[in-house]
Design a protein around this motif. Sequence first.
Motif, PDB file in Angstrom:
ATOM      1  N   LYS A 121       0.846  -1.192   0.098  1.00  0.00           N
ATOM      2  CA  LYS A 121      -0.089   0.186   0.036  1.00  0.00           C
ATOM      3  C   LYS A 121       0.853   1.372   0.007  1.00  0.00           C
ATOM      4  CE  LYS A 121      -3.257  -2.520   2.688  1.00  0.00           C
ATOM      5  NZ  LYS A 121      -4.066  -2.701   4.042  1.00  0.00           N
ATOM      6  N   ASP A 122       0.727   2.199  -0.979  1.00  0.00           N
ATOM      7  CA  ASP A 122       1.436   3.363  -1.352  1.00  0.00           C
ATOM      8  C   ASP A 122       1.366   4.154   0.059  1.00  0.00           C
ATOM      9  OD1 ASP A 122       3.300   4.687  -2.810  1.00  0.00           O
ATOM     10  OD2 ASP A 122       1.515   6.085  -3.024  1.00  0.00           O
ATOM     11  N   GLY A 123       2.687   4.616   0.502  1.00  0.00           N
ATOM     12  CA  GLY A 123       2.698   5.425   1.535  1.00  0.00           C
ATOM     13  C   GLY A 123       2.168   4.892   2.973  1.00  0.00           C
ATOM     14  N   SER A 132      13.482   6.003   2.006  1.00  0.00           N
ATOM     15  CA  SER A 132      13.231   6.099   0.422  1.00  0.00           C
ATOM     16  C   SER A 132      13.115   4.577  -0.106  1.00  0.00           C
ATOM     17  CB  SER A 132      14.394   6.951   0.001  1.00  0.00           C
ATOM     18  OG  SER A 132      14.539   8.148   0.398  1.00  0.00           O
ATOM     19  N   PHE A 133      12.387   4.050   0.557  1.00  0.00           N
ATOM     20  CA  PHE A 133      12.302   2.562  -0.082  1.00  0.00           C
ATOM     21  C   PHE A 133      10.938   2.623  -1.069  1.00  0.00           C
ATOM     22  CE2 PHE A 133      12.303  -2.149   0.101  1.00  0.00           C
ATOM     23  CZ  PHE A 133      13.529  -2.622  -0.256  1.00  0.00           C
ATOM     24  N   ASN A 134      10.273   3.741  -1.198  1.00  0.00           N
ATOM     25  CA  ASN A 134       9.063   3.944  -2.000  1.00  0.00           C
ATOM     26  C   ASN A 134       9.413   3.526  -3.633  1.00  0.00           C
ATOM     27  OD1 ASN A 134       9.304   5.929   0.224  1.00  0.00           O
ATOM     28  ND2 ASN A 134       7.200   5.542   0.150  1.00  0.00           N
ATOM     29  N   VAL A 135       8.177   3.413  -4.290  1.00  0.00           N
ATOM     30  CA  VAL A 135       8.341   3.220  -5.800  1.00  0.00           C
ATOM     31  C   VAL A 135       7.625   4.534  -6.081  1.00  0.00           C
ATOM     32  CG1 VAL A 135       7.418   1.995  -7.696  1.00  0.00           C
ATOM     33  CG2 VAL A 135       8.392   0.699  -5.715  1.00  0.00           C
ATOM     34  N   PRO A 136       8.212   5.149  -7.157  1.00  0.00           N
ATOM     35  CA  PRO A 136       7.372   6.269  -7.816  1.00  0.00           C
ATOM     36  C   PRO A 136       6.008   6.065  -8.058  1.00  0.00           C
ATOM     37  CG  PRO A 136       9.635   6.285  -8.543  1.00  0.00           C
ATOM     38  CD  PRO A 136       9.289   4.726  -7.971  1.00  0.00           C
ATOM     39  N   ASN A 219      25.713  -6.482 -19.634  1.00  0.00           N
ATOM     40  CA  ASN A 219      25.871  -5.506 -20.439  1.00  0.00           C
ATOM     41  C   ASN A 219      24.471  -5.096 -21.359  1.00  0.00           C
ATOM     42  OD1 ASN A 219      28.669  -5.084 -20.934  1.00  0.00           O
ATOM     43  ND2 ASN A 219      28.550  -7.421 -20.774  1.00  0.00           N
ATOM     44  N   GLU A 220      23.322  -6.003 -21.077  1.00  0.00           N
ATOM     45  CA  GLU A 220      22.203  -5.653 -21.586  1.00  0.00           C
ATOM     46  C   GLU A 220      21.143  -5.292 -20.560  1.00  0.00           C
ATOM     47  OE1 GLU A 220      20.825  -9.410 -23.644  1.00  0.00           O
ATOM     48  OE2 GLU A 220      22.693  -9.193 -25.119  1.00  0.00           O
ATOM     49  N   LEU A 221      21.215  -5.743 -19.683  1.00  0.00           N
ATOM     50  CA  LEU A 221      20.060  -5.589 -18.451  1.00  0.00           C
ATOM     51  C   LEU A 221      20.889  -4.943 -17.050  1.00  0.00           C
ATOM     52  CD1 LEU A 221      17.729  -8.425 -18.777  1.00  0.00           C
ATOM     53  CD2 LEU A 221      17.299  -6.114 -19.592  1.00  0.00           C
ATOM     54  N   ASN A 222      21.333  -3.711 -17.369  1.00  0.00           N
ATOM     55  CA  ASN A 222      21.916  -3.073 -16.031  1.00  0.00           C
ATOM     56  C   ASN A 222      21.312  -2.006 -15.210  1.00  0.00           C
ATOM     57  OD1 ASN A 222      22.524  -0.690 -17.736  1.00  0.00           O
ATOM     58  ND2 ASN A 222      23.909  -2.228 -18.818  1.00  0.00           N
ATOM     59  N   ALA A 223      20.471  -1.185 -16.123  1.00  0.00           N
ATOM     60  CA  ALA A 223      19.953  -0.119 -15.227  1.00  0.00           C
ATOM     61  C   ALA A 223      18.340   0.313 -15.919  1.00  0.00           C
ATOM     62  CB  ALA A 223      20.667   0.994 -15.388  1.00  0.00           C
ATOM     63  N   VAL A 224      17.729   1.126 -15.305  1.00  0.00           N
ATOM     64  CA  VAL A 224      16.260   1.280 -15.783  1.00  0.00           C
ATOM     65  C   VAL A 224      15.417   0.257 -15.909  1.00  0.00           C
ATOM     66  CG1 VAL A 224      14.828   2.776 -17.307  1.00  0.00           C
ATOM     67  CG2 VAL A 224      17.329   3.067 -17.231  1.00  0.00           C
ATOM     68  N   LEU A 225      15.731  -0.675 -14.643  1.00  0.00           N
ATOM     69  CA  LEU A 225      14.904  -2.082 -14.743  1.00  0.00           C
ATOM     70  C   LEU A 225      13.661  -1.739 -13.858  1.00  0.00           C
ATOM     71  CD1 LEU A 225      17.884  -4.386 -13.972  1.00  0.00           C
ATOM     72  CD2 LEU A 225      17.061  -3.824 -16.195  1.00  0.00           C
ATOM     73  N   MET A 226      13.477  -0.905 -13.374  1.00  0.00           N
ATOM     74  CA  MET A 226      12.133  -0.795 -12.504  1.00  0.00           C
ATOM     75  C   MET A 226      11.113  -0.786 -13.456  1.00  0.00           C
ATOM     76  SD  MET A 226      13.601   1.876  -9.592  1.00  0.00           S
ATOM     77  CE  MET A 226      11.748   2.241  -8.930  1.00  0.00           C
TER      78      MET A 226
END
Length: 250
Positions: A121-123, A132-136, A219-226
Amino acid sequence: MKKLIWFLLIIISFSSCSDELDCCVYPRPVQVALKFTQNWDGVPVTSSNFNDFKFTNQHGETISISDLRYLLSNITVGSKIKNYQLINIGENSGLQLNFEQVEQGVNILKFRFGFSDADNKDGEYQDLNSVSFNVPGMLGGGYHYMQFDGKYKDVNNQDANFNYHTLRAVNRKDPTNLIFKDTSFEVNLGTVEIKNNATIEIKMNIAEWFKNPNIWNLNELNAVLMPNFEAQKLMSENGKSVFSLGTVTQ
């Protein structure tokens, strides 16, 4: 007088037998501590190992860890349940969770990695908000399951960042109609026979996040995985072999 003495001896004897019977039939509850440890294919990992290129994943990339924290929920020992625990390796916090008044005998040991949708549940959880363990909100809100950050040597042997963050998978193809998939999962470590106050080790093999059943190419999946719907499902699959039962001390 003799009759009185015999009567008192009978009462004492009966009381003693009753206490012994109660002790054997209804064993006194005990304390149980869950101790969370981390390793890389059997090599212990603590905060002292961070920021050092000393690990190699299944795909062959050399890795250093800078941050690792993860959340377990519905942590169950027998009939006792704790809502959640945030384990932060870098800060050496949350590494032990204590249970009081656990019944002696055979007790089931299980937990959920992350929050189920019902609990996500958000918040809702102020202690998680404060670190800061929240998801945007643009990804549906709620909370991370894990934040795992570090560096790896890329194909040019240069340092590159990775952010292996797990959360509820979200498909954002239509931003006005987000599609979610609960990628949390239950870990059932079976049963443990508890006879006295006990410490139970729960082990996380970090290497498993990169290899089973999906060999991970950083090298293919390193960031912006969220926001990566497919990547989140792959990470959830890999996580199911990460945890195991360690040493039980009692």
